[in-house]
Design a protein around this motif. Structure first.
Motif, PDB file in Angstrom:
ATOM      1  N   HIS A 168       0.770  -1.241   0.000  1.00 31.37           N
ATOM      2  CA  HIS A 168       0.000   0.000   0.000  1.00 31.37           C
ATOM      3  C   HIS A 168       0.805   1.297   0.000  1.00 31.37           C
ATOM      4  CE1 HIS A 168      -2.975  -2.972   1.353  1.00 31.37           C
ATOM      5  NE2 HIS A 168      -3.818  -2.207   0.702  1.00 31.37           N
ATOM      6  N   LEU A 169       2.045   1.267   0.441  1.00 34.99           N
ATOM      7  CA  LEU A 169       2.827   2.512   0.452  1.00 34.99           C
ATOM      8  C   LEU A 169       3.653   2.626  -0.817  1.00 34.99           C
ATOM      9  CD1 LEU A 169       4.184   2.897   4.099  1.00 34.99           C
ATOM     10  CD2 LEU A 169       2.101   3.820   3.076  1.00 34.99           C
ATOM     11  N   PRO A 170       3.860   3.851  -1.290  1.00 37.47           N
ATOM     12  CA  PRO A 170       4.697   4.009  -2.490  1.00 37.47           C
ATOM     13  C   PRO A 170       6.137   3.570  -2.199  1.00 37.47           C
ATOM     14  CG  PRO A 170       4.141   6.150  -1.539  1.00 37.47           C
ATOM     15  CD  PRO A 170       3.370   5.125  -0.769  1.00 37.47           C
ATOM     16  N   LYS A 171       6.817   3.141  -3.231  1.00 41.97           N
ATOM     17  CA  LYS A 171       8.215   2.703  -3.075  1.00 41.97           C
ATOM     18  C   LYS A 171       9.093   3.820  -2.519  1.00 41.97           C
ATOM     19  CE  LYS A 171       8.601  -1.431  -5.360  1.00 41.97           C
ATOM     20  NZ  LYS A 171       9.064  -2.593  -4.682  1.00 41.97           N
ATOM     21  N   HIS A 192       6.480   8.813   6.770  1.00 41.50           N
ATOM     22  CA  HIS A 192       5.608   8.053   7.666  1.00 41.50           C
ATOM     23  C   HIS A 192       6.363   7.757   8.959  1.00 41.50           C
ATOM     24  CE1 HIS A 192       4.215   7.237   3.570  1.00 41.50           C
ATOM     25  NE2 HIS A 192       3.013   7.078   4.101  1.00 41.50           N
ATOM     26  N   ILE A 193       5.605   7.338   9.988  1.00 38.86           N
ATOM     27  CA  ILE A 193       6.225   6.897  11.234  1.00 38.86           C
ATOM     28  C   ILE A 193       5.578   5.583  11.652  1.00 38.86           C
ATOM     29  CG2 ILE A 193       4.718   8.305  12.698  1.00 38.86           C
ATOM     30  CD1 ILE A 193       7.299   8.654  14.526  1.00 38.86           C
ATOM     31  N   TYR A 209       1.489   5.838  10.875  1.00 41.86           N
ATOM     32  CA  TYR A 209       0.878   7.120  10.578  1.00 41.86           C
ATOM     33  C   TYR A 209       1.607   7.777   9.410  1.00 41.86           C
ATOM     34  CZ  TYR A 209      -1.490   7.161  15.144  1.00 41.86           C
ATOM     35  OH  TYR A 209      -2.282   6.872  16.222  1.00 41.86           O
ATOM     36  N   ALA A 210       0.846   8.546   8.624  1.00 40.20           N
ATOM     37  CA  ALA A 210       1.460   9.443   7.643  1.00 40.20           C
ATOM     38  C   ALA A 210       1.926  10.673   8.411  1.00 40.20           C
ATOM     39  CB  ALA A 210       0.460   9.821   6.568  1.00 40.20           C
ATOM     40  N   LEU A 211       3.039  11.249   8.002  1.00 37.34           N
ATOM     41  CA  LEU A 211       3.571  12.434   8.681  1.00 37.34           C
ATOM     42  C   LEU A 211       3.034  13.739   8.089  1.00 37.34           C
ATOM     43  CD1 LEU A 211       7.245  11.433   9.473  1.00 37.34           C
ATOM     44  CD2 LEU A 211       5.358  11.814  11.083  1.00 37.34           C
TER      45      LEU A 211
END
Length: 133
Positions: free
Chosen positions: A37-40, A95-96, A128-130
């Motif tokens: 789900h997260l971009p590279k 992100h964290i 979490y997204a930062l």
């Protein structure tokens, strides 16, 4: 290749496939979610706990470990809202990631959901997204 190729001997001794069998299923599920789900290009702030090495291997994303050499990463982990807002302007982190078995999640992230969207949460990990989505 990548993190595994460069560190194969280290992982084999400390965190090889035999040791990976001891990884909590929820932690493994979190890494799969991150990979899918997260971009590279995502850069995740993590603690300096040795379990975070699996993020690069199984999640295939860059970890940005908190350390004295990375004061911005330390700032994100402390949970001071003003300092976080200032640090994210110049930090490469996107992100964290918190490891529930080893650390507490600073309340500031849950208290400001629009500013720090919760992306993933289970018994082992909280992500979490930062910055706002």
């Amino acid at each position: 290749t990548g993190a595994w190729g460069h560190n194969a001997r280290i992982f084999a001794a400390y965190e090889g496939p035999r040791q990976q069998a001891h990884m909590p299923p929820a932690e493994r599920a979190g890494y799969v979610w991150i990979k899918e789900h997260l971009p590279k290009s995502a850069v995740l702030v993590t603690s300096s706990h040795r379990r975070t090495a699996w993020l690069s291997v199984l999640g295939e994303r860059r970890r940005y470990r908190a350390s004295p050499e990375r004061p911005d990463a330390e700032t994100f982990r402390r949970g001071d809202l003003g300092a976080i807002q200032e640090a994210r302007a110049t930090s490469p982190a996107t992100h964290i990631l918190f490891y529930r078995l080893h650390e507490d999640v600073p309340p500031v992230y849950a208290q400001h959901p629009k500013e720090f969207p919760l992306l993933f949460e289970n018994d082992a990990l909280v992500l979490y997204a930062l910055s706002p989505l």
